[in-house]
Motif scaffolding. Structure first.
Motif, PDB file in Angstrom:
ATOM      1  N   VAL A 131       0.874  -1.184   0.000  1.00  0.00           N
ATOM      2  CA  VAL A 131       0.000   0.000   0.000  1.00  0.00           C
ATOM      3  C   VAL A 131       0.907   1.229   0.000  1.00  0.00           C
ATOM      4  O   VAL A 131       2.093   1.148   0.331  1.00  0.00           O
ATOM      5  CB  VAL A 131      -0.945   0.067   1.231  1.00  0.00           C
ATOM      6  N   PHE A 132       0.301   2.366  -0.379  1.00  0.00           N
ATOM      7  CA  PHE A 132       1.028   3.640  -0.396  1.00  0.00           C
ATOM      8  C   PHE A 132       0.333   4.625   0.533  1.00  0.00           C
ATOM      9  O   PHE A 132      -0.898   4.681   0.587  1.00  0.00           O
ATOM     10  CB  PHE A 132       1.080   4.200  -1.819  1.00  0.00           C
ATOM     11  N   LEU A 133       1.155   5.430   1.245  1.00  0.00           N
ATOM     12  CA  LEU A 133       0.652   6.452   2.165  1.00  0.00           C
ATOM     13  C   LEU A 133       0.848   7.824   1.532  1.00  0.00           C
ATOM     14  O   LEU A 133       1.881   8.079   0.892  1.00  0.00           O
ATOM     15  CB  LEU A 133       1.410   6.386   3.500  1.00  0.00           C
ATOM     16  N   HIS A 134      -0.131   8.714   1.737  1.00  0.00           N
ATOM     17  CA  HIS A 134      -0.099   9.990   1.022  1.00  0.00           C
ATOM     18  C   HIS A 134       1.082  10.858   1.445  1.00  0.00           C
ATOM     19  O   HIS A 134       1.291  11.086   2.638  1.00  0.00           O
ATOM     20  CB  HIS A 134      -1.401  10.770   1.239  1.00  0.00           C
ATOM     21  N   PRO A 135       1.868  11.360   0.445  1.00  0.00           N
ATOM     22  CA  PRO A 135       3.049  12.174   0.803  1.00  0.00           C
ATOM     23  C   PRO A 135       2.690  13.430   1.600  1.00  0.00           C
ATOM     24  O   PRO A 135       3.496  13.893   2.401  1.00  0.00           O
ATOM     25  CB  PRO A 135       3.669  12.528  -0.558  1.00  0.00           C
ATOM     26  N   LYS A 136       1.481  13.937   1.409  1.00  0.00           N
ATOM     27  CA  LYS A 136       1.094  15.157   2.130  1.00  0.00           C
ATOM     28  C   LYS A 136       1.017  14.922   3.641  1.00  0.00           C
ATOM     29  O   LYS A 136       1.122  15.859   4.429  1.00  0.00           O
ATOM     30  CB  LYS A 136      -0.267  15.663   1.632  1.00  0.00           C
ATOM     31  N   GLU A 137       0.804  13.649   4.032  1.00  0.00           N
ATOM     32  CA  GLU A 137       0.707  13.320   5.458  1.00  0.00           C
ATOM     33  C   GLU A 137       1.995  12.696   5.991  1.00  0.00           C
ATOM     34  O   GLU A 137       2.064  12.306   7.160  1.00  0.00           O
ATOM     35  CB  GLU A 137      -0.462  12.344   5.683  1.00  0.00           C
ATOM     36  N   MET A 138       2.986  12.572   5.104  1.00  0.00           N
ATOM     37  CA  MET A 138       4.225  11.865   5.452  1.00  0.00           C
ATOM     38  C   MET A 138       5.441  12.757   5.240  1.00  0.00           C
ATOM     39  O   MET A 138       6.498  12.299   4.780  1.00  0.00           O
ATOM     40  CB  MET A 138       4.353  10.594   4.581  1.00  0.00           C
ATOM     41  N   GLY A 139       5.271  14.046   5.543  1.00  0.00           N
ATOM     42  CA  GLY A 139       6.411  14.956   5.437  1.00  0.00           C
ATOM     43  C   GLY A 139       6.929  15.104   4.021  1.00  0.00           C
ATOM     44  O   GLY A 139       8.126  15.340   3.815  1.00  0.00           O
ATOM     45  N   GLY A 140       6.023  14.950   3.030  1.00  0.00           N
ATOM     46  CA  GLY A 140       6.429  15.145   1.641  1.00  0.00           C
ATOM     47  C   GLY A 140       7.055  13.922   0.998  1.00  0.00           C
ATOM     48  O   GLY A 140       7.538  13.996  -0.134  1.00  0.00           O
ATOM     49  N   VAL A 141       7.035  12.780   1.708  1.00  0.00           N
ATOM     50  CA  VAL A 141       7.632  11.556   1.166  1.00  0.00           C
ATOM     51  C   VAL A 141       6.521  10.546   0.881  1.00  0.00           C
ATOM     52  O   VAL A 141       5.726  10.225   1.772  1.00  0.00           O
ATOM     53  CB  VAL A 141       8.649  10.944   2.154  1.00  0.00           C
TER      54      VAL A 141
END
Ligand code: MC0
Ligand code: CO
Length: 140
Positions: free
Chosen positions: A118-128
Motif C-alpha cells: 500500500v502507499f501512504l499519502h506524501p502530504k501526510e508523510m512529510g512530503g515523502v
C-alpha cells in the motif's frame, strides 16, 4: 512498526538509460532484468545494493501513477521509499487508526516482489511517498 528499508523507488523516463548510469558510472553490479507490471502501471528494474534495492520505475502507459511526477520532473527523480512490514492488513489498520490516508482503493495490491503493498499519502508523510510492503516469508 516499520522494518527494513526494502527499496528506494526512482522514477525515470528510460530504464535503459538509468541502468547505464547505475552500472557504468556508479558501478552497480547486480542489476535485474526489467519487467512489466501493468497492474501497478509501471515497468520495473531492481538494482541490488548490500542492504536495500533501487527500484527503477518507468511508466507502463500514459495512465501510469508516475505520469504526473515525470511531467514535473522530466529527467526523473527519487519517487518513494518502501519499508517492510510483517503483516500488511495489520499495518493498514494501524495507519487508519492513526488517521493516515491509504492511497487508491485502500486495498493492498500485489507489488513487484509478489507480496501486497500500500502507499501512504506524501502530504501526510512529510512530503515523502511511503510504500509499505509485506515482507516476503522466509523459505524454511
Ligand atoms: C511496483 C511497485 C512496488 O514497489 O511494488 C511500486 O512501487 S509502483 C510506484 C508507482 N505507484 C504509485 O506511486 C502509487 C501511489 N501513488 C499515487 O497514488 C499518486 O502517484 C500520488 C502520490 C497520489 C500522486 O498523484 P498525482 O501525481 O496524480 O498527484 P499530483 O501531481 O496532483 O500530486 C499531489 C501532490 O503530491 C505531490 N507528490 C506527487 N507525487 C509525489 C511523490 N512521489 N513524492 C512526494 N510528493 C509527491 C505533488 O507534488 C503534489 O503536491 P502539491 O499539491 O504541493 O503540488
Ligand atoms: Co516500490
Amino acid at each position: 512498526m516499520i522494518g527494513n528499508l526494502n527499496h528506494v523507488g526512482v522514477a525515470t523516463p528510460s530504464i535503459a538509460d538509468s541502468i547505464k548510469l547505475y552500472r557504468d558510472i556508479l558501478g552497480a553490479t547486480k542489476i535485474g532484468e526489467p519487467f512489466d507490471l501493468p497492474a501497478q502501471g509501471v515497468k520495473v528494474c531492481f538494482i541490488d545494493t548490500p542492504t536495500a534495492q533501487i527500484e527503477l520505475i518507468e511508466p507502463y502507459d500514459e495512465t501510469s501513477p508516475i505520469t504526473g511526477f515525470l511531467a514535473k520532473n522530466p529527467k526523473g527523480g527519487q519517487h518513494h521509499v518502501c519499508f517492510e512490514v510483517a503483516d500488511i492488513h495489520d499495518a493498514v489498520a494501524e495507519m487508519r487508526a492513526k488517521g493516515v490516508t491509504i492511497l487508491g482503493t485502500g486495498e493492498p495490491r500485489i507489488g513487484a516482489h509478489g507480496t501486497p503493498v500500500v502507499f501512504l499519502h506524501p502530504k501526510e508523510m512529510g512530503g515523502v511517498l511511503i510504500e509499505l510492503m509485506e515482507a516476503p516469508k522466509e523459505a524454511h
